[in-house]
Write an enzyme that holds these catalytic residues in place. Structure first.
Site, PDB file in Angstrom:
ATOM      1  N   GLY A  12      30.487  46.226  36.100  1.00 40.53           N
ATOM      2  CA  GLY A  12      30.188  44.941  36.733  1.00 40.53           C
ATOM      3  C   GLY A  12      31.317  43.933  36.729  1.00 40.53           C
ATOM      4  N   HIS A 109      35.217  48.527  48.268  1.00 43.18           N
ATOM      5  CA  HIS A 109      35.591  49.930  48.085  1.00 43.18           C
ATOM      6  C   HIS A 109      37.045  49.997  47.635  1.00 43.18           C
ATOM      7  CE1 HIS A 109      35.487  54.251  48.684  1.00 43.18           C
ATOM      8  NE2 HIS A 109      36.677  54.144  49.246  1.00 43.18           N
ATOM      9  N   LEU A 144      28.898  56.296  55.454  1.00 45.06           N
ATOM     10  CA  LEU A 144      29.433  55.931  54.136  1.00 45.06           C
ATOM     11  C   LEU A 144      30.856  55.374  54.213  1.00 45.06           C
ATOM     12  CD1 LEU A 144      28.841  56.107  51.019  1.00 45.06           C
ATOM     13  CD2 LEU A 144      30.117  58.259  51.077  1.00 45.06           C
ATOM     14  N   ASP A 145      31.051  54.212  53.598  1.00 41.13           N
ATOM     15  CA  ASP A 145      32.381  53.586  53.495  1.00 41.13           C
ATOM     16  C   ASP A 145      33.061  53.359  54.844  1.00 41.13           C
ATOM     17  OD1 ASP A 145      32.083  53.483  50.751  1.00 41.13           O
ATOM     18  OD2 ASP A 145      33.039  55.419  50.435  1.00 41.13           O
ATOM     19  N   GLU A 174      40.804  43.470  43.641  1.00 43.36           N
ATOM     20  CA  GLU A 174      39.389  43.434  44.046  1.00 43.36           C
ATOM     21  C   GLU A 174      38.772  42.106  43.634  1.00 43.36           C
ATOM     22  OE1 GLU A 174      36.931  46.864  43.155  1.00 43.36           O
ATOM     23  OE2 GLU A 174      38.675  48.155  42.997  1.00 43.36           O
TER      24      GLU A 174
HETATM   25  C1  GAR Z   1      35.185  49.119  41.647  1.00 42.80           C
HETATM   26  O1  GAR Z   1      36.505  49.591  41.612  1.00 42.80           O
HETATM   27  C2  GAR Z   1      34.612  49.264  43.040  1.00 42.80           C
HETATM   28  O2  GAR Z   1      35.548  49.043  44.046  1.00 42.80           O
HETATM   29  C3  GAR Z   1      34.172  50.706  43.017  1.00 42.80           C
HETATM   30  O3  GAR Z   1      33.612  50.892  41.741  1.00 42.80           O
HETATM   31  C4  GAR Z   1      34.265  50.033  40.822  1.00 42.80           C
HETATM   32  C5  GAR Z   1      33.228  49.248  40.078  1.00 42.80           C
HETATM   33  O4  GAR Z   1      33.803  48.468  39.069  1.00 42.80           O
HETATM   34  N1  GAR Z   1      33.225  50.964  44.061  1.00 42.80           N
HETATM   35  C6  GAR Z   1      33.135  52.134  44.683  1.00 42.80           C
HETATM   36  O5  GAR Z   1      33.800  53.096  44.384  1.00 42.80           O
HETATM   37  C7  GAR Z   1      32.108  52.179  45.809  1.00 42.80           C
HETATM   38  N2  GAR Z   1      32.300  53.320  46.633  1.00 42.80           N
HETATM   39  P1  GAR Z   1      33.031  47.217  38.484  1.00 42.80           P
HETATM   40  O6  GAR Z   1      31.637  47.710  38.089  1.00 42.80           O
HETATM   41  O7  GAR Z   1      33.822  46.799  37.293  1.00 42.80           O
HETATM   42  O8  GAR Z   1      32.964  46.171  39.560  1.00 42.80           O
END
Ligand code: GAR
Length: 211
Positions: A12, A109, A144-145, A174
């Site tokens: 999260g 993503h 997807l994506d 991000e």
């Molecule tokens: C993040 O890097 C996000 O971009 C990725 O999962 C991670 C979650 O981290 N999402 C995906 O891969 C979706 N396809 P977080 O729980 O610390 O935000």
């Protein structure tokens, strides 16, 4: 004030970036709830520590993908959100679910889409010899994506990178671009036409963030 529900599956950290931006007065939204499909998601405790309602809805309690998505939609709708933000929500969603929230469902993503959809994006960028990698915030469509791109951040791939070091460099970005995308949504600055997002850019803000 737009109402936001955030969906997570684990750590999260993107959720936390949104919460912190909201607390800092940078996001004109109210975060109504955080919902996780994993009861053990660390992000649930983080959300509660910030005074946000955190709900566990384990997908394993449901026999089918359709049944889980229907229960998830029911839970989400209890909070009447204007925006549903996927923040590390690692589930494939049914087309019915995606269509229900069309135009108000966004995802982050960890790649420069349309490159490297799916999982293990940092490993795959290294294997491909990519020299730039990054992250994308986009509207969610049934494929997807895919889906209209709102903002991207690019980082260099360094010669000695591992998936971990590269992933950490991407994650830092991000946390910059997700709050920015949500702020634009909240201020009605995003318009989607023919699959392309047009952003009314205020001041010096940028659609591409480069580390
Ligand atoms: C993040 O890097 C996000 O971009 C990725 O999962 C991670 C979650 O981290 N999402 C995906 O891969 C979706 N396809 P977080 O729980 O610390 O935000």
């Amino acid at each position: 004030m737009k109402r936001v529900v955030i969906l997570i599956s684990g750590r999260g950290s993107n959720m936390e970036a949104l919460i912190r931006a909201q607390e800092a007065g940078e996001l004109p939204v109210t975060i109504q709830a955080v919902i996780s499909n994993q009861g053990a998601a660390a992000g649930l405790a983080t959300a509660r520590a910030h005074g946000i309602e955190a709900v566990a809805l384990p997908h394993r309690d449901f026999a089918t993908r359709e049944a889980f998505d229907a229960a998830l939609a029911q839970k989400i709708d209890e909070f009447s959100p204007d925006l549903v933000a996927l923040a590390g929500f690692l589930r494939v969603l049914t087309a019915d679910f995606v269509r229900r929230y069309e135009g108000r469902l966004i995802n982050i993503h960890p790649s420069l889409l349309p490159a490297f959809t799916g999982l293990h994006t940092h490993e795959r960028a290294l294997e491909a010899g990519a020299k730039l990698h990054g992250a994308t915030v986009h509207f969610v469509t049934p494929e997807l994506d895919h889906g209209p791109i709102i903002i991207q951040a690019a980082v260099p791939v360094l010669a000695d990178d591992t998936p971990e070091t590269l992933g950490a460099r991407v994650l830092e970005q991000e946390h910059v671009i997700y709050p920015r995308a949500v702020r634009w949504f909240a201020a009605n600055q995003l318009q989607v036409r023919d699959g392309i997002v047009k952003v009314e850019l205020p001041g010096a803000e940028q659609l591409v963030v480069a580390a």
